[in-house]
Structures are given as C-alpha cells and as structure tokens.
Design a protein around this motif. Sequence first.
Motif, PDB file in Angstrom:
ATOM      1  N   ASP A 102       8.111   4.558   5.147  1.00  0.00           N
ATOM      2  CA  ASP A 102       8.253   5.975   4.828  1.00  0.00           C
ATOM      3  C   ASP A 102       9.281   6.674   5.704  1.00  0.00           C
ATOM      4  O   ASP A 102       9.744   7.764   5.379  1.00  0.00           O
ATOM      5  N   ASP A 123       0.872  -1.172   0.000  1.00  0.00           N
ATOM      6  CA  ASP A 123       0.000   0.000   0.000  1.00  0.00           C
ATOM      7  C   ASP A 123       0.911   1.225   0.000  1.00  0.00           C
ATOM      8  O   ASP A 123       1.549   1.524   1.016  1.00  0.00           O
ATOM      9  N   THR A 124       0.979   1.896  -1.142  1.00  0.00           N
ATOM     10  CA  THR A 124       1.903   3.025  -1.282  1.00  0.00           C
ATOM     11  C   THR A 124       1.418   4.277  -0.551  1.00  0.00           C
ATOM     12  O   THR A 124       2.211   5.189  -0.322  1.00  0.00           O
ATOM     13  N   GLU A 125       0.149   4.316  -0.166  1.00  0.00           N
ATOM     14  CA  GLU A 125      -0.339   5.481   0.588  1.00  0.00           C
ATOM     15  C   GLU A 125      -0.004   5.370   2.071  1.00  0.00           C
ATOM     16  O   GLU A 125       0.319   6.364   2.711  1.00  0.00           O
ATOM     17  N   SER A 126      -0.089   4.159   2.623  1.00  0.00           N
ATOM     18  CA  SER A 126       0.219   3.973   4.043  1.00  0.00           C
ATOM     19  C   SER A 126       1.636   3.434   4.264  1.00  0.00           C
ATOM     20  O   SER A 126       2.043   3.250   5.409  1.00  0.00           O
TER      21      SER A 126
END
Length: 153
Positions: free
Chosen positions: A120, A9-12
């Motif tokens: 991240d 999941d690139t958003e989280s």
Amino acid sequence: MTQQPAVVDTESYTVSRTVHVRATPARVWAALTRDDLITRWFGTMASLPDLRVGGEGTFGFEGYGEFPVRIEELDEPVVFAFRWGTPAEPIRPDNSTLVRFTLVADGDATVLSVVESGFDLLGRDPFEAMSSNRQGWTEELDELVAYLEGADR
C-alpha cells in the motif's frame, strides 16, 4: 503433501504463504540466508555479505535486474526479514516491501511462512504488485521445497 499457493489479502496489502518442508529449521535457515544456497531456489544471484540487522545486499533475477536488500530482522533459526526495493535505486518506503519468514520446527520438518507487506506504500498499483508477487512466492517456495526435499540434488 499438496502445498497451498500464496494468497493476497487486499485489506492488509499483504502476500502470504505457508509451506511444510521435510527439512530441519537449520537447513531451511541456511537456504534462506546463505548466498550459495539462495540461488538454488530464489533468483539467479544473491549477495548477503553482512548477515546482521541493517546489513545490505542484493538479489538478482534474470530479466528483472538486481534488487537492493536490507536485513530488518534476524533471529536464527526463527525469523529472517528483509526489505527489498527497486533495481538501481536506494531503498525507500515508496519503492520497497518487507518480506518476513518465520520457521517453526515440526519434528524433523519445518513449517515455513512468508508474509510480504507494504504494498500500500508503493508508488504504483499495489494490486498489480501483489498479484505478481503472489505468483512469485508460489513458484519460488515450490522451488525451495523441491530443493530442500531432494528433488533438486
């Protein structure tokens, strides 16, 4: 039963996977937390001598080194979470991710989920790391299922 691969999941900035294991939560828990059983499916060396929140150990992988591990959450047999870092370095937010396993009983079987987070915060490309670990969790959890369901006995 066909198991789905791990997903990114690139958003989280997470990698996750859920598998169904034909083994009780107690057996799955043991495979996640006992040194002698961890190496049946995960890496080539495991040391968790202090199985408590804050306890430290190492996981070793041939060709990659020994990764420091610190237990962050322990609620037998429901949640096991650890932070793991970079070989030969102390665990810091910019060199480690959090791996959290949850176990849910399903009759005599277990639904096991893993979510790895914190990509991240790494001091390197999070997308490369997530892609690599997506492949890793797909392979390693396949090995765990095979071990617990008897293909590796």
